[in-house]
Design an enzyme around this catalytic site. Structure first.
Site, PDB file in Angstrom:
ATOM      1  N   ASP A  25      34.590  82.421  33.221  1.00  0.00           N
ATOM      2  CA  ASP A  25      33.541  83.284  32.676  1.00  0.00           C
ATOM      3  C   ASP A  25      32.918  84.094  33.813  1.00  0.00           C
ATOM      4  O   ASP A  25      32.109  84.980  33.580  1.00  0.00           O
ATOM      5  CB  ASP A  25      32.489  82.482  31.899  1.00  0.00           C
ATOM      6  CG  ASP A  25      31.685  81.558  32.775  1.00  0.00           C
ATOM      7  OD1 ASP A  25      32.150  81.228  33.888  1.00  0.00           O
ATOM      8  OD2 ASP A  25      30.584  81.158  32.354  1.00  0.00           O
ATOM      9  N   SER A  26      33.349  83.793  35.056  1.00  0.00           N
ATOM     10  CA  SER A  26      32.981  84.629  36.195  1.00  0.00           C
ATOM     11  C   SER A  26      33.555  86.036  36.046  1.00  0.00           C
ATOM     12  O   SER A  26      33.221  86.924  36.838  1.00  0.00           O
ATOM     13  CB  SER A  26      33.474  83.999  37.503  1.00  0.00           C
ATOM     14  OG  SER A  26      34.865  83.752  37.435  1.00  0.00           O
ATOM     15  N   LYS A  94      37.759  74.942  29.738  1.00  0.00           N
ATOM     16  CA  LYS A  94      36.786  74.358  30.662  1.00  0.00           C
ATOM     17  C   LYS A  94      35.389  74.639  30.123  1.00  0.00           C
ATOM     18  O   LYS A  94      35.142  75.713  29.576  1.00  0.00           O
ATOM     19  CB  LYS A  94      36.934  74.941  32.069  1.00  0.00           C
ATOM     20  CG  LYS A  94      35.896  74.410  33.070  1.00  0.00           C
ATOM     21  CD  LYS A  94      36.238  74.761  34.511  1.00  0.00           C
ATOM     22  CE  LYS A  94      35.807  76.142  34.955  1.00  0.00           C
ATOM     23  NZ  LYS A  94      34.357  76.396  34.823  1.00  0.00           N
ATOM     24  N   GLU A  96      30.959  73.717  30.998  1.00  0.00           N
ATOM     25  CA  GLU A  96      29.995  73.251  31.997  1.00  0.00           C
ATOM     26  C   GLU A  96      29.097  72.163  31.421  1.00  0.00           C
ATOM     27  O   GLU A  96      28.637  72.275  30.284  1.00  0.00           O
ATOM     28  CB  GLU A  96      29.118  74.423  32.464  1.00  0.00           C
ATOM     29  CG  GLU A  96      29.892  75.501  33.199  1.00  0.00           C
ATOM     30  CD  GLU A  96      28.985  76.614  33.719  1.00  0.00           C
ATOM     31  OE1 GLU A  96      27.742  76.532  33.578  1.00  0.00           O
ATOM     32  OE2 GLU A  96      29.542  77.588  34.269  1.00  0.00           O
ATOM     33  N   GLU A 162      30.942  72.065  41.711  1.00  0.00           N
ATOM     34  CA  GLU A 162      30.538  73.304  42.387  1.00  0.00           C
ATOM     35  C   GLU A 162      29.264  73.073  43.196  1.00  0.00           C
ATOM     36  O   GLU A 162      28.287  72.520  42.665  1.00  0.00           O
ATOM     37  CB  GLU A 162      30.321  74.406  41.332  1.00  0.00           C
ATOM     38  CG  GLU A 162      29.861  75.734  41.937  1.00  0.00           C
ATOM     39  CD  GLU A 162      30.014  76.928  41.004  1.00  0.00           C
ATOM     40  OE1 GLU A 162      30.601  76.783  39.913  1.00  0.00           O
ATOM     41  OE2 GLU A 162      29.551  78.019  41.392  1.00  0.00           O
TER      42      GLU A 162
HETATM   43  O1  KIV Z   1      34.129  81.031  36.211  1.00  0.00           O
HETATM   44  C1  KIV Z   1      34.606  80.601  37.275  1.00  0.00           C
HETATM   45  O2  KIV Z   1      35.170  81.354  38.089  1.00  0.00           O
HETATM   46  C2  KIV Z   1      34.507  79.172  37.543  1.00  0.00           C
HETATM   47  C3  KIV Z   1      35.065  78.646  38.829  1.00  0.00           C
HETATM   48  C4  KIV Z   1      34.347  79.173  39.996  1.00  0.00           C
HETATM   49  C5  KIV Z   1      35.153  77.169  38.843  1.00  0.00           C
HETATM   50  O3  KIV Z   1      33.984  78.462  36.725  1.00  0.00           O
HETATM   51 NA    NA Z   2      32.939  79.483  35.057  1.00  0.00          NA
END
Ligand code: KIV
Ligand code: NA
Length: 245
Positions: A25-26, A94, A96, A162
């Site tokens: 989601d980055s 994934k 959080e 993280e």
């Molecule tokens: O969204 C992302 O890039 C991440 C990683 C940095 C683990 O969650």
């Molecule tokens: Na992320």
């Protein structure tokens, strides 16, 4: 593990032997230009996931569940995970959060979707955590371990940590049977992840302490764009060999 958000990077990283690609989601920050990861939506991420799964032939492709797409209820979490598998053709998802999201992880896993956990600094809860800061220091190391164990118990196949102290990450990695993936979590995790634009030097300006730049993609692209503009302005491009008879 590296992030990837499109076909070319997925292809290159896959061929370079990166075993896991994360459509993070980055993308909020690194593709769409938002100032946090909070605004990005499932509909925005879905085509990126599809592009990466279509291009990677060896890597496991993990789709990140964005803020608001799983927190509402366990049912919402399962529905979003299923969408990323069906429409995005992801191999895993994934999300959080630790103990508070164990029920979500368990339900998604029960639906047949592998889940990667993510604890420590979790950008989607940035405002709740009081900003961008290291998690799991001192007594908070116990909570970090409890979160990791809860995720493993719920069925998570791996856990991202993280921005946690190296010693805390080492402790968690030693206690878990499933692999840990570190980002700003020191050298003792089983695996490491970076955002590709940080890793390859596309992002300009200051980067967090945990980033190492392995390339100068920003410099290379700038040089290429300047050379193109210069040759067009000077009448040197296109030349005869670029021109149809
Ligand atoms: O969204 C992302 O890039 C991440 C990683 C940095 C683990 O969650
Ligand atoms: Na992320």
């Amino acid at each position: 593990m590296l992030t990837a958000y499109d076909m070319y990077t997925a292809q290159l990283f896959d061929e370079a032997g990166i075993p896991v690609l994360l459509v993070g989601d980055s993308a909020a920050n690194n593709v769409f230009g938002y100032d946090t990861s909070l605004p990005v939506t499932v509909d925005e991420l879905m085509p990126l996931v599809r592009a990466v799964t279509g291009a990677a032939t060896h890597a496991l492709v993990v789709a990140d569940l964005p803020f608001g797409s799983y927190q509402v209820s366990v049912e919402q979490a399962v529905e979003t995970a299923v969408r990323f598998m069906k429409e995005g053709r992801a191999h895993a998802v994934k999300l959080e959060g630790g103990r508070r999201f164990a029920a979500h992880v368990e339900a998604i896993t029960a639906a047949g979707v592998p889940v990667m956990g993510h604890i420590g600094f979790t950008p989607q809860s940035e405002h709740n955590l009081g900003g961008y800061r290291v998690q799991g220091r001192g007594d908070a190391g116990v909570a970090l371990l409890e979160d990791a164990l809860a995720l493993q118990e719920a069925g998570a196949f791996a856990v991202v940590m993280e921005m946690v102290p190296g010693e805390a990450a080492k402790l968690v990695t030693g206690k878990l049977a499933v692999p840990t993936v570190g980002i700003g979590a020191g050298p003792h995790c089983d695996a490491q992840v970076l955002v590709w634009q940080d890793m390859a030097g596309l992002r300009q300006g200051g980067a967090p302490r945990f980033v190492k730049r392995y390339g100068d993609v920003a410099g290379e692209l700038t040089r290429a764009a300047q050379a193109f503009a210069e040759e067009v302005r000077g009448g040197r491009f296109p030349a005869a060999e670029h021109t149809f008879d």
